[in-house]
Design an enzyme around this catalytic site. Structure first.
Site, PDB file in Angstrom:
ATOM      1  N   LYS A 223      47.445 -55.368 -28.313  1.00 11.56           N
ATOM      2  CA  LYS A 223      46.267 -54.697 -28.879  1.00 11.56           C
ATOM      3  C   LYS A 223      46.535 -53.192 -29.067  1.00 11.56           C
ATOM      4  O   LYS A 223      47.628 -52.731 -28.782  1.00 11.56           O
ATOM      5  CB  LYS A 223      45.053 -54.965 -27.997  1.00 11.56           C
ATOM      6  CG  LYS A 223      44.806 -56.462 -27.725  1.00 11.56           C
ATOM      7  CD  LYS A 223      44.293 -57.207 -28.949  1.00 11.56           C
ATOM      8  CE  LYS A 223      44.363 -58.724 -28.860  1.00 11.56           C
ATOM      9  NZ  LYS A 223      43.553 -59.379 -27.877  1.00 11.56           N
TER      10      LYS A 223
HETATM   11  C1  LIG Z   1      42.978 -60.663 -27.175  1.00 11.58           C
HETATM   12  C2  LIG Z   1      41.678 -61.271 -27.509  1.00 11.58           C
HETATM   13  C3  LIG Z   1      40.721 -61.649 -26.536  1.00 11.58           C
HETATM   14  C4  LIG Z   1      40.993 -61.743 -25.069  1.00 11.58           C
HETATM   15  O1  LIG Z   1      41.556 -60.672 -24.494  1.00 11.58           O
HETATM   16  P1  LIG Z   1      42.453 -60.794 -23.182  1.00 11.58           P
HETATM   17  O2  LIG Z   1      42.514 -59.372 -22.748  1.00 11.58           O
HETATM   18  O3  LIG Z   1      43.788 -61.340 -23.609  1.00 11.58           O
HETATM   19  O4  LIG Z   1      41.772 -61.673 -22.204  1.00 11.58           O
HETATM   20  C5  LIG Z   1      39.485 -62.078 -26.975  1.00 11.58           C
HETATM   21  N1  LIG Z   1      39.185 -62.174 -28.278  1.00 11.58           N
HETATM   22  C6  LIG Z   1      40.085 -61.874 -29.231  1.00 11.58           C
HETATM   23  C7  LIG Z   1      39.684 -62.009 -30.664  1.00 11.58           C
HETATM   24  C8  LIG Z   1      41.363 -61.436 -28.885  1.00 11.58           C
HETATM   25  O5  LIG Z   1      42.265 -61.176 -29.836  1.00 11.58           O
END
Ligand SMILES: *Cc1c(COP(=O)(O)O)cnc(C)c1O
Length: 398
Positions: free
Chosen positions: A196
């Protein structure tokens, strides 16, 4: 003469795999974490609060609550919105499974509305079509980093008395009407996973302008423990706290928040680099036969977590899977975001067989490919992707 793809016996464009995404960590990040390790606090000390304040400021929200990961953030949002066993929540199938899993964690039922065939985003009218008397929440997803129609979702939530939860895991730094995504919905979540925009290893943040909801999130992330209760007694009960709700250990550590603070300082640079790379993909691939570049909504700033192209299968002799395999053979780490959630076995088995068909999401799934995109990617890396895509598509053109 056409250049032969690696999968057909030619030479691969790269000798090592270029991932679709990865973190950007520098010496400043390393120093920040080392310094924290030498301090008095490893978890839930002053650095968590500093990180939350910086994060709230970065997105223009009144409150930010840091939690263990993005999935925990979604779970707490479902709890704070009061979703329970009698309730339903409408969301999109074009997301990571954590979005709808959060609805199931609290015993509620997700309904999937079909996506817009141009952008892959959940549209307000499709969402409206799934609402029932027991629907209590809308969970929008700013898929790839492009904001949904925030104005229309706010109106829909207000009109139907629904909680509006925003999964902005892809959209840190995205803007709607000149404002960053963060304060608009009742609750908005971000993920701090390494792919991210900024990372803490694992981590998540919920932002909101609502003080009551922020307080509830803080309570739930720490076992439902209310320490304010000690104030009713004198020093003899300085140890005192009350468990007032069923909570969890969803805390983020000071070590992680030290990294988060250092990362957050670089967010604007990361966003600019992502934007530049995306613009170059669009320029270089926009005219290519057999491929469509992303469609942009008006009035938004895209945060470019993902660069998702759609194959024009009518112009190709092979399926997306063959193109995927051919690009992987070139050592280009393409991905597919996402397998629509309602197609996964666990979700299929929960719904009555054959009841959920979402034609736009399903045809979108057959066409999509995610190209590598992250701030640390070099122009030469991007040249490799562009040349490999050109080579493979030219070879398989009809
Ligand atoms: C990455 C992601 C999540 C979850 O995040 P984590 O930190 O990996 O638990 C939720 N929704 C979307 C759309 C994502 O891309």
């Amino acid at each position: 003469m056409k250049d032969r793809p690696a999968i057909e016996g030619g030479r691969p464009r790269r000798s090592s795999l270029l991932p679709y995404g990865r973190q950007s960590i520098d010496e400043d990040d390393v120093r920040a974490v080392a310094e924290q390790l030498r301090s008095d606090f490893l978890t839930t000390g002053p650095t968590v609060e500093r990180f939350e304040a910086a994060f709230a400021k970065a997105v223009g929200a009144k409150h930010a609550v840091a939690v263990a990961n993005g999935t925990a953030a979604l779970h707490l949002m479902a709890r704070a919105a009061g979703l329970g066993t009698a309730d339903r929540a409408t969301t999109t199938p074009m997301t990571f499974v954590a979005t709808s899993n959060a609805v199931l964690y609290v015993g509620a039922e997700p309904d999937f509305a079909d996506v817009d065939p141009e952008t892959g985003l959940l549209g307000p009218e499709a969402a409206r079509g799934t609402l029932t008397a027991t629907t209590r929440a809308l969970i929008t997803v700013d898929y790839t980093g492009q904001p949904v129609d925030y104005g229309a979702f706010k109106d829909l939530a207000d009109e139907r008395g629904l909680a509006w939860l925003s999964d902005a895991a892809h959209a840190l730094g995205a803007e709607v009407g000149g404002r960053r995504v963060g304060p608009q919905a009742d609750l908005t979540m971000f993920s701090l996973h390494p792919v991210k925009h900024v990372t803490t290893g694992e981590g998540g943040v919920v932002t909101t302008d609502r003080e009551d909801l922020a307080a509830r999130l803080r309570l739930l992330r720490n076992h439902g423990m209310d320490r304010e209760a000690a104030k009713r007694f004198g020093p003899a009960r300085a140890y005192y706290y009350e468990v007032v709700d069923l909570g969890y250990n969803y805390r983020l550590t000071d070590i992680q928040c030290a990294l988060g603070l250092a990362q957050l300082r670089k967010l604007d640079g990361f966003l600019d680099r992502r934007q530049r790379l995306a613009a170059r993909y669009t320029k270089e691939l926009g005219d290519l036969d057999g491929l469509r570049v992303p469609s942009l909504r008006k009035g938004v700033r895209h945060a470019w977590h993902l660069y998702v192209v759609r194959l024009d299968l009518g112009r190709l002799r092979v399926s997306r899977d063959r193109i995927f395999e051919a690009l992987r053979a070139e050592n280009i780490g393409v991905q597919v975001h996402y397998i629509p959630v309602h197609l996964h076995p666990y979700y299929r088995e929960r719904s009555r067989p054959g009841t959920v068909t979402l034609p736009h999401a399903e045809s979108w799934y057959e066409q999509i490919l995610t190209l590598p995109l992250y701030p640390g990617m070099t122009d030469a890396d991007q040249d490799d992707v562009i040349e490999a895509v050109r080579k493979v598509l030219a070879w398989y053109a009809r």
